[in-house]
Design an enzyme around this catalytic site. Structure first.
Site, PDB file in Angstrom:
ATOM      1  N   ALA A  21      11.161  28.041 -36.302  1.00  0.00           N
ATOM      2  CA  ALA A  21      12.200  28.602 -37.183  1.00  0.00           C
ATOM      3  C   ALA A  21      11.765  29.912 -37.844  1.00  0.00           C
ATOM      4  CB  ALA A  21      12.575  27.579 -38.250  1.00  0.00           C
ATOM      5  N   TYR A  39      14.493  19.910 -26.602  1.00  0.00           N
ATOM      6  CA  TYR A  39      13.099  20.380 -26.554  1.00  0.00           C
ATOM      7  C   TYR A  39      12.225  19.610 -25.557  1.00  0.00           C
ATOM      8  CZ  TYR A  39      14.384  22.964 -30.771  1.00  0.00           C
ATOM      9  OH  TYR A  39      14.987  23.818 -31.661  1.00  0.00           O
ATOM     10  N   ASN A  62       4.564  30.130 -30.640  1.00  0.00           N
ATOM     11  CA  ASN A  62       5.940  29.676 -30.820  1.00  0.00           C
ATOM     12  C   ASN A  62       6.134  29.561 -32.330  1.00  0.00           C
ATOM     13  OD1 ASN A  62       8.383  28.443 -31.096  1.00  0.00           O
ATOM     14  ND2 ASN A  62       8.055  26.919 -29.478  1.00  0.00           N
ATOM     15  N   ARG A 118      11.505  14.961 -31.305  1.00  0.00           N
ATOM     16  CA  ARG A 118      12.462  15.869 -31.939  1.00  0.00           C
ATOM     17  C   ARG A 118      13.482  16.367 -30.915  1.00  0.00           C
ATOM     18  NH1 ARG A 118      11.304  22.187 -33.419  1.00  0.00           N
ATOM     19  NH2 ARG A 118      13.286  22.570 -34.458  1.00  0.00           N
ATOM     20  N   ARG A 161      22.053  29.778 -28.092  1.00  0.00           N
ATOM     21  CA  ARG A 161      22.266  28.840 -29.206  1.00  0.00           C
ATOM     22  C   ARG A 161      23.039  29.523 -30.341  1.00  0.00           C
ATOM     23  NH1 ARG A 161      16.803  25.719 -30.426  1.00  0.00           N
ATOM     24  NH2 ARG A 161      18.312  24.616 -31.760  1.00  0.00           N
ATOM     25  N   PRO A 185       6.683  25.431 -37.447  1.00  0.00           N
ATOM     26  CA  PRO A 185       7.215  24.225 -38.084  1.00  0.00           C
ATOM     27  C   PRO A 185       8.027  23.325 -37.151  1.00  0.00           C
ATOM     28  CG  PRO A 185       8.358  26.187 -38.867  1.00  0.00           C
ATOM     29  CD  PRO A 185       7.162  26.661 -38.099  1.00  0.00           C
ATOM     30  N   ASN A 186       7.792  22.044 -37.340  1.00  0.00           N
ATOM     31  CA  ASN A 186       8.496  20.955 -36.643  1.00  0.00           C
ATOM     32  C   ASN A 186       8.065  20.772 -35.189  1.00  0.00           C
ATOM     33  OD1 ASN A 186      10.203  20.191 -38.907  1.00  0.00           O
ATOM     34  ND2 ASN A 186      11.185  22.173 -38.585  1.00  0.00           N
ATOM     35  N   GLU A 199       5.553  35.650 -27.245  1.00  0.00           N
ATOM     36  CA  GLU A 199       6.402  34.768 -28.052  1.00  0.00           C
ATOM     37  C   GLU A 199       7.021  33.729 -27.117  1.00  0.00           C
ATOM     38  OE1 GLU A 199       9.386  36.967 -30.239  1.00  0.00           O
ATOM     39  OE2 GLU A 199      10.726  35.228 -30.270  1.00  0.00           O
ATOM     40  N   HIS A 206       9.459  30.169 -26.672  1.00  0.00           N
ATOM     41  CA  HIS A 206      10.418  29.182 -27.183  1.00  0.00           C
ATOM     42  C   HIS A 206      10.718  28.193 -26.068  1.00  0.00           C
ATOM     43  CE1 HIS A 206      11.037  31.632 -30.695  1.00  0.00           C
ATOM     44  NE2 HIS A 206      11.142  32.669 -29.894  1.00  0.00           N
TER      45      HIS A 206
HETATM   46  C1  DQA Z   1      12.177  27.086 -31.020  1.00  0.00           C
HETATM   47  C2  DQA Z   1      13.543  27.736 -31.274  1.00  0.00           C
HETATM   48  C3  DQA Z   1      13.751  27.977 -32.755  1.00  0.00           C
HETATM   49  O1  DQA Z   1      15.026  28.558 -32.983  1.00  0.00           O
HETATM   50  C4  DQA Z   1      13.692  26.659 -33.500  1.00  0.00           C
HETATM   51  O2  DQA Z   1      13.810  26.887 -34.900  1.00  0.00           O
HETATM   52  C5  DQA Z   1      12.474  25.873 -33.197  1.00  0.00           C
HETATM   53  C6  DQA Z   1      11.976  25.833 -31.829  1.00  0.00           C
HETATM   54  C7  DQA Z   1      11.987  26.715 -29.531  1.00  0.00           C
HETATM   55  O3  DQA Z   1      10.844  26.465 -29.155  1.00  0.00           O
HETATM   56  O4  DQA Z   1      12.966  26.640 -28.787  1.00  0.00           O
HETATM   57  O5  DQA Z   1      11.953  25.155 -34.052  1.00  0.00           O
HETATM   58  O6  DQA Z   1      11.167  28.055 -31.329  1.00  0.00           O
END
Ligand code: DQA
Length: 148
Positions: free
Chosen positions: A79, A24, A76, A19, A109, A11-12, A100, A102
């Site tokens: 959230a 990011y 990735n 964003r 964080r 998501p997002n 995984e 990020h």
């Molecule tokens: C994320 C880190 C997550 O905590 C966050 O909710 C994201 C992006 C990252 O790529 O740094 O949406 O996965």
């Protein structure tokens, strides 16, 4: 060598580029996917990309990876990393090795981001290297034999 790779973004991440660019970066998801696709092609591999804001769609996409003979997943989970037993269970069910990823360093964080429901099942975790993390994970996947 992994030949059939699936890239899953949660998501997002469709908003990458606009964003929170300080956190990011300014590279868009289509730009990341294009670079990954080019690298995979050069290596003679196939790469499919999927992004969804929906947990159920991500679970269903992971489930489909098994009959498609996907041999490595780059994910990735965004959230859902910190909440989703369902995505964990889907990855465990298909038994496809995964990394995984990020963009940000989740350990630098908020405390709630330190917990991942996936990390202990992953081959490895790339966190905090921005968009470059995807390319590094792909390079690893392309060489992955399961014996290293
Ligand atoms: C994320 C880190 C997550 O905590 C966050 O909710 C994201 C992006 C990252 O790529 O740094 O949406 O996965």
């Amino acid at each position: 060598m992994a030949k059939n790779i699936l890239v899953v973004n949660g998501p997002n991440l469709n908003l990458l580029g606009t964003r929170e660019p300080d956190r990011y970066g300014s590279v868009t998801l289509p730009a990341i996917e294009k670079l990954l696709d080019e690298s995979a092609r050069r290596a003679g591999a196939t790469l499919a990309c999927f992004q969804s804001n929906s947990e159920s769609e991500i679970v269903e996409r992971i489930q489909r990876a098994a009959p498609e003979a996907v041999d490595f997943i780059l994910i990735n989970p965004a959230a859902y990393t910190h909440t989703s037993v369902a995505i964990r269970d889907a990855l465990a069910a298909v038994r496809i090795p995964f990394i995984e990823i990020h963009l940000s360093n989740i350990h630098a964080r908020e405390p709630f981001r330190k917990r991942s429901y996936l990390s202990d099942l992953a081959v490895g975790v790339v966190s905090g290297l921005g968009a470059k993390g995807y390319g590094l994970a792909l390079a690893y996947a392309l060489e992955y034999t399961g014996k290293d």
